[in-house]
Design an enzyme around this catalytic site. Structure first.
Site, short mmCIF file in Angstrom:
data_model
loop_
_atom_site.label_atom_id
_atom_site.label_comp_id
_atom_site.label_asym_id
_atom_site.label_seq_id
_atom_site.Cartn_x
_atom_site.Cartn_y
_atom_site.Cartn_z
N GLY A 15 -11.43 42.05 30.63
CA GLY A 15 -12.72 42.66 30.26
C GLY A 15 -13.05 43.89 31.09
O GLY A 15 -12.23 44.81 31.23
N ASP A 57 -21.16 31.56 29.04
CA ASP A 57 -21.48 32.80 28.34
C ASP A 57 -21.74 33.80 29.44
O ASP A 57 -22.47 33.53 30.40
CB ASP A 57 -22.69 32.67 27.42
CG ASP A 57 -22.68 33.84 26.45
OD1 ASP A 57 -21.81 33.88 25.56
OD2 ASP A 57 -23.51 34.76 26.59
N LYS A 110 -10.94 37.29 43.61
CA LYS A 110 -12.09 37.51 42.73
C LYS A 110 -13.03 36.30 42.78
O LYS A 110 -14.25 36.46 42.79
CB LYS A 110 -11.61 37.79 41.29
CG LYS A 110 -12.76 37.97 40.30
CD LYS A 110 -12.27 38.26 38.88
CE LYS A 110 -13.42 38.13 37.88
NZ LYS A 110 -13.02 38.29 36.48
N PRO A 113 -8.77 33.97 26.34
CA PRO A 113 -7.72 33.52 27.26
C PRO A 113 -8.00 33.88 28.72
O PRO A 113 -7.65 33.10 29.62
CB PRO A 113 -6.46 34.25 26.75
CG PRO A 113 -6.83 35.02 25.55
CD PRO A 113 -8.31 34.92 25.33
P1 IMP Z 1 -18.65 35.86 25.83
O1 IMP Z 1 -19.29 35.16 26.99
O2 IMP Z 1 -17.41 35.16 25.35
O3 IMP Z 1 -19.63 36.21 24.77
O4 IMP Z 1 -18.06 37.23 26.35
C1 IMP Z 1 -18.37 37.78 27.58
C2 IMP Z 1 -17.68 39.11 27.75
O5 IMP Z 1 -18.21 39.64 28.98
C3 IMP Z 1 -16.20 39.02 27.95
O6 IMP Z 1 -15.47 39.19 26.78
C4 IMP Z 1 -15.95 40.17 28.90
O7 IMP Z 1 -15.91 41.33 28.19
C5 IMP Z 1 -17.19 40.24 29.74
N1 IMP Z 1 -16.99 39.50 30.97
C6 IMP Z 1 -17.48 38.28 31.29
N2 IMP Z 1 -17.03 37.89 32.49
C7 IMP Z 1 -16.21 38.86 32.92
C8 IMP Z 1 -15.42 39.00 34.09
O8 IMP Z 1 -15.34 38.15 34.98
N3 IMP Z 1 -14.73 40.15 34.17
C9 IMP Z 1 -14.77 41.11 33.23
N4 IMP Z 1 -15.45 41.01 32.11
C10 IMP Z 1 -16.19 39.89 31.96
#
Ligand code: IMP
Length: 200
Positions: free
Chosen positions: A152, A65, A174, A7
């Site tokens: 995250g 990703d 951001k 989300p």
């Molecule tokens: P995926 O790309 O869905 O495998 O997950 C990437 C993970 O990296 C996310 O669940 C976050 O934990 C972290 N991540 C990616 N982009 C951000 C961001 O902009 N802020 C904080 N965490 C991020």
């Protein structure tokens, strides 16, 4: 369509797509499953997600990703950034794990705590053709985490040249898009590149 079940990412991708007149529905809303991310790079995993969603829904699909790459941890958590938070998506635990590992490696000083976020974006069309871009945002990891905005690892990430973490910024700050800048976050920077190729 945005091929994500996250989300936080969906909200950001909607904001980033809106100025280009693109409306997005998520893979979750369409009832599509989540493909296994078996790639060994951000780029490969973005392509797996976008191609699977475009085929399943017969619509153009975007996937991102992304993850956090910590230099003193040899690039971890990297493509495993989501997995470090576990099934219950506990990012406080994931950030605590990073901090513990940094302390164990004697990386307490700010100059040992450099990290960057990466965003690989892939757009896949139902006919199988794809476009790919990748961008990064450089910064330093702070402890304790600061701020409750974003998602995250945002509260731990202080982007270079700024005094507030991503967790202390509004999403507009951001992204840092025009007129504020040319893109601050990894995802906003990747969108700027993608827009040049295929959005406008
Ligand atoms: P995926 O790309 O869905 O495998 O997950 C990437 C993970 O990296 C996310 O669940 C976050 O934990 C972290 N991540 C990616 N982009 C951000 C961001 O902009 N802020 C904080 N965490 C991020």
């Amino acid at each position: 369509m945005v091929a994500t079940h996250n989300p936080g990412k969906l909200a950001e991708m909607r904001e980033l797509l809106a100025p280009h007149g693109v409306e997005a529905i998520s893979a979750g809303d369409l009832g599509l499953g989540e493909p296994e991310e078996t790639g060994d790079s951000f780029r490969a995993n973005a392509a797996i997600k976008a191609i699977a969603a475009a085929k399943a829904a017969d619509l153009p699909a975007f996937a991102d990703d992304s993850g956090l790459v910590v230099d003193a941890l040899d690039g971890a958590p990297g493509i495993y950034s989501a997995r470090w938070a576990g099934d219950n998506k506990d990012f406080t635990a994931a950030m605590t794990r990073i901090e513990r590992l940094l302390q164990e490696r004697g990386a307490a000083a700010p100059d040992r705590r450099s990290a960057h976020f990466v965003s690989a974006l892939c757009v896949a069309w139902p006919d199988g053709h794809i476009e790919e871009v990748e961008a990064r945002a450089d910064g330093t990891l702070v402890w304790p985490p600061r701020g409750t905005a974003g998602f995250g690892y945002d509260p731990m990430f202080l982007p270079d040249g700024h005094t507030r973490t991503f967790g202390e910024m509004t999403s507009v700050e951001k992204h840092g898009l025009p007129p504020l800048g040319l893109g601050l976050s990894h995802r906003a920077r990747a969108f700027v590149k993608l827009a040049e190729i295929c959005l406008d």
